[in-house]
Motif scaffolding. Structure first.
Motif, PDB file in Angstrom:
ATOM      1  N   ILE A   1       0.677 -11.744  -7.082  1.00  0.00           N
ATOM      2  CA  ILE A   1       1.380 -10.770  -7.916  1.00  0.00           C
ATOM      3  C   ILE A   1       0.668  -9.419  -7.880  1.00  0.00           C
ATOM      4  O   ILE A   1       1.296  -8.368  -7.759  1.00  0.00           O
ATOM      5  N   ILE A   2      -0.648  -9.444  -7.968  1.00  0.00           N
ATOM      6  CA  ILE A   2      -1.428  -8.206  -7.921  1.00  0.00           C
ATOM      7  C   ILE A   2      -1.221  -7.498  -6.587  1.00  0.00           C
ATOM      8  O   ILE A   2      -0.999  -6.281  -6.541  1.00  0.00           O
ATOM      9  N   LYS A   3      -1.284  -8.251  -5.499  1.00  0.00           N
ATOM     10  CA  LYS A   3      -1.113  -7.642  -4.176  1.00  0.00           C
ATOM     11  C   LYS A   3       0.281  -7.047  -4.009  1.00  0.00           C
ATOM     12  O   LYS A   3       0.444  -5.984  -3.418  1.00  0.00           O
ATOM     13  N   LYS A   4       1.315  -7.712  -4.528  1.00  0.00           N
ATOM     14  CA  LYS A   4       2.674  -7.171  -4.480  1.00  0.00           C
ATOM     15  C   LYS A   4       2.794  -5.916  -5.341  1.00  0.00           C
ATOM     16  O   LYS A   4       3.449  -4.950  -4.962  1.00  0.00           O
ATOM     17  N   LEU A   5       2.172  -5.944  -6.494  1.00  0.00           N
ATOM     18  CA  LEU A   5       2.194  -4.794  -7.386  1.00  0.00           C
ATOM     19  C   LEU A   5       1.571  -3.571  -6.717  1.00  0.00           C
ATOM     20  O   LEU A   5       2.131  -2.479  -6.738  1.00  0.00           O
ATOM     21  N   ILE A   6       0.418  -3.766  -6.097  1.00  0.00           N
ATOM     22  CA  ILE A   6      -0.305  -2.655  -5.483  1.00  0.00           C
ATOM     23  C   ILE A   6       0.282  -2.273  -4.127  1.00  0.00           C
ATOM     24  O   ILE A   6       0.449  -1.095  -3.822  1.00  0.00           O
ATOM     25  N   GLY A   7       0.602  -3.269  -3.300  1.00  0.00           N
ATOM     26  CA  GLY A   7       1.035  -2.997  -1.938  1.00  0.00           C
ATOM     27  C   GLY A   7       2.522  -2.875  -1.735  1.00  0.00           C
ATOM     28  O   GLY A   7       2.977  -2.457  -0.670  1.00  0.00           O
TER      29      GLY A   7
END
Length: 101
Positions: free
Chosen positions: A25-31
């Motif tokens: 989720i964090i990676k999708k949010l940032i990337g």
């Protein structure tokens, strides 16, 4: 009068069960849409931190949907004196905690 300094970095802490998808989720949010999802073998050990500036990580169309500005309330401006950067963009320090079994 003394100047007030505004902290422009907010801390976001992500916690949850092991293998729940917190890092993904964090990676999708940032990337965004092009972010690589974490494989199950790439588990977080301990804590991993990410720095996220939403205004620099998205395309122009998405950037118009994101409002990261914070404003100092008028009463604070009147009672506290000068404020450095009274209207600033917020950045995020995202803390990804490893899950527990």
């Amino acid at each position: 009068p003394q100047k007030i300094r505004i902290n422009t970095t907010l801390k976001v802490i992500v916690v949850g069960m092991a293998s729940a998808g917190k890092t993904s989720i964090i990676k999708k949010l940032i990337g965004g849409k092009t972010a690589e999802i974490t494989s199950p073998e790439e588990r977080t050990i301990g804590v991993k931190t990410y720095q996220w500036d939403p205004t620099s990580c998205v395309n122009e169309e998405d950037r118009q949907k994101i409002d990261t500005k914070i404003q100092v309330e008028e009463d604070i401006l009147q009672t506290k004196g000068d404020v450095d950067d009274a209207d600033v963009n917020v950045k995020f320090s995202v803390w990804d905690f490893a899950g527990q079994q």
